[in-house]
Design an enzyme around this catalytic site. Structure first.
Site, PDB file in Angstrom:
ATOM      1  N   CYS A  61       2.206  45.484 -13.056  1.00 48.48           N
ATOM      2  CA  CYS A  61       2.830  46.579 -13.786  1.00 48.48           C
ATOM      3  C   CYS A  61       1.788  47.217 -14.684  1.00 48.48           C
ATOM      4  O   CYS A  61       1.080  46.522 -15.425  1.00 48.48           O
ATOM      5  CB  CYS A  61       4.000  46.058 -14.622  1.00 48.48           C
ATOM      6  SG  CYS A  61       4.629  47.259 -15.815  1.00 48.48           S
ATOM      7  N   TYR A 109      -9.049   7.428   4.091  1.00 43.34           N
ATOM      8  CA  TYR A 109      -8.745   6.177   3.390  1.00 43.34           C
ATOM      9  C   TYR A 109      -8.468   5.094   4.424  1.00 43.34           C
ATOM     10  O   TYR A 109      -7.569   5.229   5.257  1.00 43.34           O
ATOM     11  CB  TYR A 109      -7.533   6.353   2.463  1.00 43.34           C
ATOM     12  CG  TYR A 109      -7.843   7.166   1.233  1.00 43.34           C
ATOM     13  CD1 TYR A 109      -8.286   6.553   0.057  1.00 43.34           C
ATOM     14  CD2 TYR A 109      -7.733   8.556   1.238  1.00 43.34           C
ATOM     15  CE1 TYR A 109      -8.582   7.294  -1.070  1.00 43.34           C
ATOM     16  CE2 TYR A 109      -8.035   9.312   0.122  1.00 43.34           C
ATOM     17  CZ  TYR A 109      -8.456   8.671  -1.035  1.00 43.34           C
ATOM     18  OH  TYR A 109      -8.771   9.412  -2.143  1.00 43.34           O
ATOM     19  N   CYS A 155      10.323  48.367 -16.582  1.00 43.15           N
ATOM     20  CA  CYS A 155       9.991  49.543 -17.400  1.00 43.15           C
ATOM     21  C   CYS A 155       9.737  50.802 -16.574  1.00 43.15           C
ATOM     22  O   CYS A 155       9.456  51.861 -17.129  1.00 43.15           O
ATOM     23  CB  CYS A 155       8.781  49.258 -18.279  1.00 43.15           C
ATOM     24  SG  CYS A 155       7.224  49.118 -17.357  1.00 43.15           S
ATOM     25  N   LYS A 205       2.051   4.637   1.577  1.00 44.32           N
ATOM     26  CA  LYS A 205       2.025   5.128   2.959  1.00 44.32           C
ATOM     27  C   LYS A 205       1.496   6.556   2.953  1.00 44.32           C
ATOM     28  O   LYS A 205       2.216   7.505   2.650  1.00 44.32           O
ATOM     29  CB  LYS A 205       3.417   5.068   3.576  1.00 44.32           C
ATOM     30  CG  LYS A 205       3.437   5.382   5.072  1.00 44.32           C
ATOM     31  CD  LYS A 205       4.837   5.184   5.641  1.00 44.32           C
ATOM     32  CE  LYS A 205       4.852   5.441   7.144  1.00 44.32           C
ATOM     33  NZ  LYS A 205       4.536   6.844   7.463  1.00 44.32           N
ATOM     34  N   LYS A 253      10.518   4.361   3.218  1.00 49.84           N
ATOM     35  CA  LYS A 253      10.422   5.814   3.092  1.00 49.84           C
ATOM     36  C   LYS A 253      11.068   6.302   1.794  1.00 49.84           C
ATOM     37  O   LYS A 253      12.184   5.905   1.465  1.00 49.84           O
ATOM     38  CB  LYS A 253      11.092   6.507   4.285  1.00 49.84           C
ATOM     39  CG  LYS A 253      10.317   6.427   5.591  1.00 49.84           C
ATOM     40  CD  LYS A 253       9.035   7.255   5.504  1.00 49.84           C
ATOM     41  CE  LYS A 253       8.375   7.402   6.862  1.00 49.84           C
ATOM     42  NZ  LYS A 253       8.864   8.538   7.610  1.00 49.84           N
ATOM     43  N   ASP A 302       0.289  10.210   3.894  1.00 47.42           N
ATOM     44  CA  ASP A 302       0.900  11.207   4.768  1.00 47.42           C
ATOM     45  C   ASP A 302      -0.174  12.170   5.258  1.00 47.42           C
ATOM     46  O   ASP A 302      -0.444  13.199   4.641  1.00 47.42           O
ATOM     47  CB  ASP A 302       1.989  11.967   3.999  1.00 47.42           C
ATOM     48  CG  ASP A 302       2.962  12.655   4.932  1.00 47.42           C
ATOM     49  OD1 ASP A 302       2.894  12.422   6.147  1.00 47.42           O
ATOM     50  OD2 ASP A 302       3.797  13.444   4.436  1.00 47.42           O
ATOM     51  N   CYS A 334       7.684  49.279 -11.600  1.00 47.18           N
ATOM     52  CA  CYS A 334       8.148  48.070 -12.295  1.00 47.18           C
ATOM     53  C   CYS A 334       9.666  48.086 -12.423  1.00 47.18           C
ATOM     54  O   CYS A 334      10.239  49.069 -12.916  1.00 47.18           O
ATOM     55  CB  CYS A 334       7.499  47.996 -13.679  1.00 47.18           C
ATOM     56  SG  CYS A 334       8.112  46.633 -14.689  1.00 47.18           S
ATOM     57  N   GLU A 394       0.845  -1.195   0.000  1.00 43.83           N
ATOM     58  CA  GLU A 394       0.000   0.000   0.000  1.00 43.83           C
ATOM     59  C   GLU A 394       0.879   1.243   0.000  1.00 43.83           C
ATOM     60  O   GLU A 394       1.984   1.225   0.545  1.00 43.83           O
ATOM     61  CB  GLU A 394      -0.877   0.042   1.266  1.00 43.83           C
ATOM     62  CG  GLU A 394      -1.620  -1.241   1.562  1.00 43.83           C
ATOM     63  CD  GLU A 394      -2.042  -1.325   3.028  1.00 43.83           C
ATOM     64  OE1 GLU A 394      -2.190  -0.264   3.669  1.00 43.83           O
ATOM     65  OE2 GLU A 394      -2.198  -2.448   3.526  1.00 43.83           O
ATOM     66  N   CYS A 452       6.037  47.445 -21.544  1.00 43.51           N
ATOM     67  CA  CYS A 452       6.925  46.721 -20.633  1.00 43.51           C
ATOM     68  C   CYS A 452       7.508  45.525 -21.372  1.00 43.51           C
ATOM     69  O   CYS A 452       6.771  44.617 -21.785  1.00 43.51           O
ATOM     70  CB  CYS A 452       6.159  46.260 -19.399  1.00 43.51           C
ATOM     71  SG  CYS A 452       7.161  45.300 -18.240  1.00 43.51           S
TER      72      CYS A 452
END
Length: 672
Positions: free
Chosen positions: A421, A217, A406, A110, A309, A112, A403, A108, A427
């Site tokens: 901007c 799950y 420009c 693992k 792991k 987290d 900006c 399966e 620009c």
């Protein structure tokens, strides 16, 4: 009252069944509006008759009163941890566990998230506990009842008493979606899916838990019914849980022998980013329950199970500096430059810092030690700061007022958290990013013209506007680095061929804010001509499926800008064109729902999807009970699995391979 009690019971059973079909089976059997009608009727009946509110009512999922604190409860059977295995010890650990090279293992991913135990009596959920220290956990019953795919009442052949172990997770896509909404609102975000799941479940206010995108799950059954065992193998126990209404990972496999376990671990490692929830490894267990009992336990871990792991997706490093990048829509994105660090096998030296609000929320300064996360193949991001190790010379991150490219003023609309901007196409950063988008594969798809060449052409002044691409000559390209006579001619040929495109590609290539690839196809199919789209008002655009008021406003704004109209006119004058989209009359597939997935060799997938849309069919990116036809190429993956699962639960999806799919569409005159 007996009549109302009967109606309440019936509604509860119906709604819980629909929840199971939707969340566990991925097979919705009722419309959202009908579900809401039933749910509201149940709430009204319960409000009128508080004494008739039953413990398995789905109204409990919306959250109840805020609790003062969590009660600690001792586990009837300890929730033990697993011993870790790695590449060096894997085969030794497998050999020590098994008595035969033909041993069956249940493998399966693992998960987290937050380990959780659920207790049922006579089929009803009566208790939910965290793992805690393994011997005792916190009572989170009110909170787990808000998680949509946890059955409040079991289905089928129900044991008198059943304890189920599993993991509460926050699916990755929903985690990203949740955080994006929070950022847009200028609110704090969740660090990662694991912390998001754990923090959401351990809320004293169940309504907060109910507002978070969580899923459960199941991965195990504890001995129950007075100590009797309901199954002979671990794999069979998971099948039992599915029949009772629980969701089990679709990546669980039963394999034979140590070599197959190793292949499973390698396979899961390769598709780790594709799995919809975070995993940090794989778990392998002796499948036989009898052999599990014979092997027993050592310390606080079973001898019959190990976890493997994978490399971590989070590491610590130092923030060296911050640059402000300007995107094609003018959005200013702060990008952190890091002391390079290896995360899950990839060297990371840059991270997105999203926006000014995110920097302020993190309390981030240049020189800080930061926690960097890389997951789902997205741009790495900072999720935490170690303030305790902040150096004395740490510098504040100052957001500019103009900006950096420009020097135009930066503006931030009231309803946004992103600075932009105001320079538009004056620009150069916006223009070059727009050019890169314009030539990309999903846009004009100009073969041989990638980001590197676009940058070089822009730097040399050969391409400033989109239309300049179509006036290039081979003689102009040949002096450039990496260009010879043949490659220059091939590039010009690709550019010339790209003039013949489709309306949907052209709309997408323009880079209208909020209009993605799918939206472009929908707009092209709906309006059928560029002129009709350009003249559409907000009300007309909002009537188009999947186009909301914000995107509609952005489209109208784009086509009202004189500079954008000039760009479009220049492109058309340069010879960019497409075939007109025919009005759909009585196509045999009009209104049918299709999903197309996998790799195709006869006809490109995008061509198949566009042909279906042109014929009045509907193309979705995901499989559901509404899907009528699934056309699969090579490496179809999870969408094919879902379709088979839905058909197994009584669905009726027609599944066609590439040959049969193309033949079907040609037979209905959808493809030539």
């Amino acid at each position: 009252m007996s009549q109302e009690y009967s109606r309440i019971n019936k509604l509860i059973d119906q709604i819980n069944t629909h929840n199971h079909n939707y969340y566990a089976m991925d097979n919705p059997t009722i419309s959202d509006s009908e579900y809401d009608r039933m749910f509201n009727e149940l709430k009204a009946l319960e409000a009128k008759n508080p004494a008739l509110v039953l413990p398995h009512s789905p109204t409990h999922r919306v959250g109840g009163a805020i609790k003062k604190g969590f009660t600690e409860v001792k586990h009837a059977t300890p929730m033990l941890s697993l011993s870790n295995s790695n590449g060096d010890t894997l085969m030794k650990d497998l050999t020590r566990m098994s008595v035969s090279p033909e041993e069956l293992y249940c493998c399966e991913p693992k998960l987290d998230g937050l380990a959780c135990s659920l207790l049922y009596e006579n089929g009803f959920l009566i208790q939910g506990l965290t793992r805690g220290d393994g011997m005792s956990g916190e009572d989170i019953t009110a909170n787990v009842k808000t998680i949509r795919n946890i059955p409040l009442k079991l289905m089928g052949d129900i044991p008198k008493r059943l304890e189920v172990r599993g993991e509460i997770v926050m699916p990755k896509a929903l985690f990203e979606e949740y955080n994006e909404k929070r950022r847009a609102q200028g609110k704090s975000t969740l660090k990662n899916p694991r912390n998001g799941a754990a923090g959401s479940v351990r809320q004293l206010d169940p309504s907060v838990t109910a507002s978070r995108p969580l899923a459960f799950y199941a991965y195990g059954v504890v001995k129950t019914d007075g100590g009797s065992t309901l199954y002979r193998s671990h794999y069979d126990s998971l099948t039992l849980l599915q029949s009772l209404g629980f969701e089990v990972s679709s990546y669980v496999r039963r394999v034979k022998g140590p070599e197959q376990v190793k292949k499973y671990i390698d396979a899961i490692g390769r598709v780790r980013n594709e799995i919809p929830y975070e995993i940090d490894g794989a778990v392998f267990k002796i499948d036989s329950v009898e052999k599990q009992e014979a092997l027993g336990y050592i310390s606080r871990a079973p001898k019959w199970a190990f976890s493997y792991k994978y490399p971590a997706v989070e590491e610590m490093t130092t923030l060296l500096s911050v640059d402000m990048q300007i995107g094609r829509t003018g959005a200013v994105t702060p990008v952190g430059r890091l002391e390079p660090v290896d995360i899950a096998g990839v060297t990371v030296s840059n991270v997105t810092l999203h926006n000014q609000n995110e920097i302020e929320r993190l309390g981030l300064m240049i020189g800080d030690r930061v926690i960097v996360r890389r997951a789902q193949e997205v741009i790495p991001q900072v999720i935490g700061v170690d303030v305790s190790s902040r150096p004395t010379d740490a510098k504040e991150i100052v957001f500019p007022t103009h900006c950096p490219v420009c020097n135009s003023a930066l503006v931030r609309p009231e309803d946004e958290v992103v600075w932009r901007c105001s320079g538009g196409l004056i620009c150069s950063a916006q223009r070059i990013e727009g050019l890169k988008h314009f030539v990309s594969r999903k846009a004009m798809n100009i073969d041989g013209v990638g980001e590197k060449l676009v940058s070089l052409l822009f730097e040399k002044g050969l391409v400033i506007d989109f239309s300049d691409l179509f006036h290039l000559t081979a003689n102009q390209l040949m002096p450039l680095d990496g260009m010879a006579s043949k490659s220059a001619e091939n590039t010009i040929r690709s550019i010339t061929q790209a003039k013949k495109t489709s309306l949907s590609r052209f709309v997408y290539a323009l880079g209208i804010r909020g209009v993605g690839e799918n939206s472009s196809r929908i707009l092209a199919t709906h309006f059928k001509s560029l002129e009709a789209l350009m003249s559409a008002c907000i009300d007309e655009l909002v009537d188009v499926p999947d186009i909301g008021p914000i995107t509609a406003k952005d489209i109208v704004t784009f086509f009202s800008h004189k500079g954008n109209l000039r760009v479009i006119r220049q492109l058309l004058d340069a010879g960019v064109s497409w075939e007109s989209i025919k009005t759909v009359a009585d196509s045999p597939i009009k209104g049918m729902n299709f999903v197309v997935t996998g790799g195709f060799s006869i006809v490109p997938r995008k061509s198949i999807e566009q042909a279906i849309l042109d014929a009045g069919g509907k193309v979705s990116g995901s499989v559901s009970s509404k899907t009528q036809t699934l056309i699969v190429g090579t490496n179809a993956g999870s969408k094919l699995d879902k379709a088979i699962k839905i058909n197994g639960a009584g669905g009726n999806i027609t599944i066609l391979d590439e040959d049969a799919g193309v033949a079907f569409l040609k037979g209905h005159e959808v493809l030539a």
